[in-house]
Design a protein around this motif. Structure first.
Motif, mmCIF file in Angstrom:
data_model
loop_
_atom_site.group_PDB
_atom_site.id
_atom_site.type_symbol
_atom_site.label_atom_id
_atom_site.label_comp_id
_atom_site.label_asym_id
_atom_site.label_seq_id
_atom_site.Cartn_x
_atom_site.Cartn_y
_atom_site.Cartn_z
ATOM 1 N N HIS A 1 -5.205 -10.362 -13.753
ATOM 2 C CA HIS A 1 -4.125 -10.244 -12.774
ATOM 3 C C HIS A 1 -4.180 -8.842 -12.183
ATOM 4 O O HIS A 1 -4.550 -7.877 -12.851
ATOM 5 C CB HIS A 1 -2.766 -10.492 -13.432
ATOM 6 C CG HIS A 1 -2.645 -11.857 -14.024
ATOM 7 N ND1 HIS A 1 -2.288 -12.955 -13.278
ATOM 8 C CD2 HIS A 1 -2.872 -12.310 -15.273
ATOM 9 C CE1 HIS A 1 -2.290 -14.018 -14.046
ATOM 10 N NE2 HIS A 1 -2.641 -13.657 -15.265
ATOM 11 N N TYR A 2 -3.803 -8.738 -10.924
ATOM 12 C CA TYR A 2 -3.819 -7.471 -10.189
ATOM 13 C C TYR A 2 -2.380 -7.097 -9.871
ATOM 14 O O TYR A 2 -1.539 -7.967 -9.665
ATOM 15 C CB TYR A 2 -4.619 -7.620 -8.894
ATOM 16 C CG TYR A 2 -6.050 -8.003 -9.140
ATOM 17 C CD1 TYR A 2 -7.028 -7.028 -9.289
ATOM 18 C CD2 TYR A 2 -6.440 -9.344 -9.219
ATOM 19 C CE1 TYR A 2 -8.351 -7.364 -9.523
ATOM 20 C CE2 TYR A 2 -7.757 -9.691 -9.456
ATOM 21 C CZ TYR A 2 -8.707 -8.699 -9.603
ATOM 22 O OH TYR A 2 -10.011 -9.038 -9.850
ATOM 23 N N PHE A 3 -2.104 -5.780 -9.811
ATOM 24 C CA PHE A 3 -0.751 -5.369 -9.442
ATOM 25 C C PHE A 3 -0.746 -3.974 -8.835
ATOM 26 O O PHE A 3 -1.659 -3.176 -9.037
ATOM 27 C CB PHE A 3 0.204 -5.432 -10.649
ATOM 28 C CG PHE A 3 -0.030 -4.403 -11.717
ATOM 29 C CD1 PHE A 3 0.653 -3.186 -11.693
ATOM 30 C CD2 PHE A 3 -0.898 -4.642 -12.763
ATOM 31 C CE1 PHE A 3 0.463 -2.243 -12.686
ATOM 32 C CE2 PHE A 3 -1.091 -3.708 -13.771
ATOM 33 C CZ PHE A 3 -0.416 -2.503 -13.731
ATOM 34 N N SER A 4 0.304 -3.723 -8.064
ATOM 35 C CA SER A 4 0.609 -2.393 -7.553
ATOM 36 C C SER A 4 2.058 -2.110 -7.917
ATOM 37 O O SER A 4 2.794 -3.006 -8.319
ATOM 38 C CB SER A 4 0.409 -2.322 -6.032
ATOM 39 O OG SER A 4 1.316 -3.190 -5.378
ATOM 40 N N ILE A 5 2.454 -0.858 -7.788
ATOM 41 C CA ILE A 5 3.818 -0.470 -8.116
ATOM 42 C C ILE A 5 4.501 0.027 -6.848
ATOM 43 O O ILE A 5 3.967 0.896 -6.155
ATOM 44 C CB ILE A 5 3.831 0.649 -9.180
ATOM 45 C CG1 ILE A 5 3.197 0.140 -10.476
ATOM 46 C CG2 ILE A 5 5.253 1.152 -9.418
ATOM 47 C CD1 ILE A 5 2.955 1.228 -11.498
ATOM 48 N N SER A 6 5.667 -0.530 -6.551
ATOM 49 C CA SER A 6 6.526 0.002 -5.496
ATOM 50 C C SER A 6 7.575 0.850 -6.189
ATOM 51 O O SER A 6 8.343 0.355 -7.007
ATOM 52 C CB SER A 6 7.203 -1.124 -4.713
ATOM 53 O OG SER A 6 6.254 -1.843 -3.973
ATOM 54 N N SER A 7 7.563 2.144 -5.891
ATOM 55 C CA SER A 7 8.512 3.061 -6.507
ATOM 56 C C SER A 7 9.195 3.830 -5.395
ATOM 57 O O SER A 7 8.528 4.536 -4.628
ATOM 58 C CB SER A 7 7.779 4.009 -7.463
ATOM 59 O OG SER A 7 8.683 4.878 -8.096
ATOM 60 N N PHE B 1 -4.098 -2.123 -9.722
ATOM 61 C CA PHE B 1 -4.310 -2.059 -11.163
ATOM 62 C C PHE B 1 -4.752 -3.448 -11.628
ATOM 63 O O PHE B 1 -4.456 -4.447 -10.971
ATOM 64 C CB PHE B 1 -3.010 -1.682 -11.883
ATOM 65 C CG PHE B 1 -2.505 -0.308 -11.571
ATOM 66 C CD1 PHE B 1 -2.918 0.789 -12.326
ATOM 67 C CD2 PHE B 1 -1.614 -0.104 -10.524
ATOM 68 C CE1 PHE B 1 -2.439 2.058 -12.042
ATOM 69 C CE2 PHE B 1 -1.127 1.156 -10.239
ATOM 70 C CZ PHE B 1 -1.551 2.248 -10.991
ATOM 71 N N GLU B 2 -5.422 -3.515 -12.772
ATOM 72 C CA GLU B 2 -5.859 -4.795 -13.322
ATOM 73 C C GLU B 2 -5.425 -4.911 -14.773
ATOM 74 O O GLU B 2 -5.445 -3.938 -15.515
ATOM 75 C CB GLU B 2 -7.383 -4.916 -13.276
ATOM 76 C CG GLU B 2 -7.963 -4.917 -11.885
ATOM 77 C CD GLU B 2 -9.483 -5.059 -11.884
ATOM 78 O OE1 GLU B 2 -10.043 -5.632 -12.857
ATOM 79 O OE2 GLU B 2 -10.111 -4.598 -10.923
#
Length: 169
Positions: free
Chosen positions: A85-91, A103-104
């Motif tokens: 799974h792939y992800f990014s962070i909204s901060s 990110f993985e």
């Protein structure tokens, strides 16, 4: 529940610090981090680099209300076992990637034999002045396991179910 995430210019006060990936199971994982300022945080995720889904802080999911925090714990749920799974962070108002790429993380296999009893690590955090922290995350691991985490309650108490801990591989 519909939520909108706005992405724009941001300062270092909303940059994710001390990023950790914990609680990896066959169907979920947790992303935790801190920020210098209280900001709204979320994780954008998907089975490919296009992402397309969003998860919000665990405390906000319980209240059905998105609030700013300095300590962020976001569990991404309903995933497929043994899948990358792939992800990014909204901060705050900025999107954070891993050196320009999402990110993985890979979920683990399904474990058929569940433990007969649930052993938990329980405790309470009390600050030196006797107060309870407004926000905190507790992490634990062993030499041969992955890290697991949980947020503390308003009174500083926490419960970490140890039967969710998996081997480091």
């Amino acid at each position: 529940m519909k939520r909108t995430i706005f992405i724009g210019q941001a300062g270092p006060l909303e940059t994710p610090l001390a990023l950790k990936i914990t609680n990896i199971s066959d169907t979920y994982f947790t992303v935790s981090y801190s920020t210098e300022n209280q900001v709204i945080g979320s994780v954008n995720f998907g089975k490919d680099k296009n992402l397309g889904n969003a998860a919000f802080d665990e405390r906000d999911q319980k209240q059905d209300l998105t609030l700013p925090h300095k300590i962020h714990s976001i569990t991404v749920k309903n995933l497929l076992p043994q899948t990358r799974h792939y992800f990014s962070i909204s901060s705050g108002q900025k999107l954070f990637l891993d050196n320009g790429n999402p990110f993985e993380v890979s979920t683990g296999p399904t474990i058929e034999d569940q433990p007969l009893s649930q052993i938990s690590l329980k405790g309470q955090i009390i600050l030196p002045n006797g107060d309870n922290p407004k926000e905190a995350i507790v992490y634990t691991t062993t030499d041969n396991s992955q890290a697991i985490s949980t947020t503390v309650n308003e009174d500083g108490s926490y419960v970490l179910p140890l039967n969710t801990m998996r081997g480091s591989d």
